[in-house]
Scaffold this motif. Structure first.
Motif, PDB file in Angstrom:
ATOM      1  N   TYR A   1       0.833  -1.203   0.000  1.00 41.83           N
ATOM      2  CA  TYR A   1       0.000   0.000   0.000  1.00 41.83           C
ATOM      3  C   TYR A   1       0.869   1.255   0.000  1.00 41.83           C
ATOM      4  CZ  TYR A   1      -3.383   3.565   1.346  1.00 41.83           C
ATOM      5  OH  TYR A   1      -4.161   4.698   1.379  1.00 41.83           O
TER       6      TYR A   1
ATOM      7  N   ASN B   1     -10.441  -5.757  -3.175  1.00 41.61           N
ATOM      8  CA  ASN B   1     -11.719  -5.168  -2.755  1.00 41.61           C
ATOM      9  C   ASN B   1     -11.528  -4.554  -1.376  1.00 41.61           C
ATOM     10  OD1 ASN B   1     -14.312  -4.640  -1.776  1.00 41.61           O
ATOM     11  ND2 ASN B   1     -15.205  -6.378  -2.845  1.00 41.61           N
ATOM     12  N   ALA B   2     -11.722  -3.258  -1.272  1.00 45.45           N
ATOM     13  CA  ALA B   2     -11.493  -2.558  -0.010  1.00 45.45           C
ATOM     14  C   ALA B   2     -12.429  -3.024   1.098  1.00 45.45           C
ATOM     15  CB  ALA B   2     -11.641  -1.054  -0.216  1.00 45.45           C
ATOM     16  N   ARG B   3     -13.509  -3.712   0.748  1.00 45.53           N
ATOM     17  CA  ARG B   3     -14.462  -4.202   1.748  1.00 45.53           C
ATOM     18  C   ARG B   3     -14.337  -5.707   1.989  1.00 45.53           C
ATOM     19  NH1 ARG B   3     -20.072  -0.954   0.143  1.00 45.53           N
ATOM     20  NH2 ARG B   3     -19.216   1.159   0.414  1.00 45.53           N
TER      21      ARG B   3
ATOM     22  N   ARG C   1      -8.240  -6.955   0.871  1.00 47.90           N
ATOM     23  CA  ARG C   1      -8.660  -5.644   1.387  1.00 47.90           C
ATOM     24  C   ARG C   1      -7.572  -4.599   1.192  1.00 47.90           C
ATOM     25  NH1 ARG C   1      -9.926  -7.237   5.963  1.00 47.90           N
ATOM     26  NH2 ARG C   1      -8.225  -6.488   7.278  1.00 47.90           N
TER      27      ARG C   1
ATOM     28  N   GLY D   1      -7.372  -3.647  -2.400  1.00 46.45           N
ATOM     29  CA  GLY D   1      -8.485  -2.770  -2.754  1.00 46.45           C
ATOM     30  C   GLY D   1      -8.300  -1.359  -2.231  1.00 46.45           C
ATOM     31  N   GLU D   2      -7.768  -1.239  -1.020  1.00 46.59           N
ATOM     32  CA  GLU D   2      -7.512   0.085  -0.458  1.00 46.59           C
ATOM     33  C   GLU D   2      -6.430   0.809  -1.250  1.00 46.59           C
ATOM     34  OE1 GLU D   2      -6.611  -0.921   3.558  1.00 46.59           O
ATOM     35  OE2 GLU D   2      -8.720  -1.031   4.168  1.00 46.59           O
TER      36      GLU D   2
ATOM     37  N   GLY E   1      -8.036   2.150  -4.367  1.00 45.38           N
ATOM     38  CA  GLY E   1      -8.840   3.323  -4.040  1.00 45.38           C
ATOM     39  C   GLY E   1      -7.987   4.565  -3.846  1.00 45.38           C
TER      40      GLY E   1
END
Length: 217
Positions: free
Chosen positions: A88, A115-117, A124, A127-128, A131
């Motif tokens: 990240y 997928n952030a969720r 996760r 995904g974050e 985003g």
């Protein structure tokens, strides 16, 4: 003609991509920021530091296109915090370094299932990361989501070795993909006219793009 910044050039996808960039006449200059020094390569500037953020701080512009091929696993990273830093923080900082130096296009290797969720930590964080890059409002952003990567790694990953035969047989996006094919697709996407905005390339789409490049080559 384009000036390129790449991180992750010592990894599986990034190593293939760096070699493709060296052979591409449309690339003017290549800057590969790494933790470990690369073997000397004509045409490659290699700012390096065990702390990649310090290597990125050494990068000088102009930069037109940024490729980020960073990626690890929680096991290899050693902790959740170290994984977040690698997958990240360093990805986001690579993008910011490129923007600082004038880049208008960003291409990043993420993962299928990002997928952030997601209830799964790996997906996760991926995904974050996606985003965060979207929030940077790149004129052109490409997110590649490959399935299991195939290729010779410097460090053996037991789980991948055990699962690779199964993933070769799966259909669609689940089917494993050669790391060099991800690299081929990324370069083709970067140099294509394309539309502005965010493009998300599934694993099946990456394989199709790579197949066209092999045929054309």
């Amino acid at each position: 003609m384009a000036n390129v910044l790449i991180t992750g050039a010592t990894g599986l996808v990034g190593g293939h991509l760096l070699r493709l960039l060296l052979r591409e006449p449309g690339i003017t200059s290549i800057t590969a920021a790494t933790r470990r020094p690369l073997s000397p390569m004509p045409g490659v500037t290699n700012p390096h530091n065990p702390q990649l953020l310090k290597a990125l701080a050494q990068v000088q512009g102009p930069i037109d296109i940024v490729f980020c091929c960073l990626g690890t696993t929680r096991r290899d990273a050693g902790s959740k915090a170290a994984f977040i830093h690698a997958d990240y923080t360093l990805v986001v900082e690579t993008a910011l370094a490129g923007q600082r130096l004038g880049a208008t296009q960003m291409l990043v290797v993420s993962a299928m299932g990002a997928n952030a969720r997601s209830p799964f930590f790996y997906n996760r964080v991926k995904g974050e990361m996606e985003g965060a890059l979207i929030a940077q409002r790149w004129p052109r952003l490409t997110i590649a989501r490959p399935s299991m990567l195939l290729g010779e790694r410097k460090a053996h990953r037991l789980n991948e070795s055990l699962l690779a035969p199964l993933f070769r047989l799966l259909p669609g996006n689940w089917k494993s993909i050669e790391a060099k094919d991800v690299a081929r697709a990324l370069l083709a996407q970067a140099l294509s006219p394309g539309e502005d905005g965010v493009a998300i390339l599934s694993s099946a789409r990456l394989r199709q793009m790579a197949a066209r490049q092999r045929t054309a080559g």
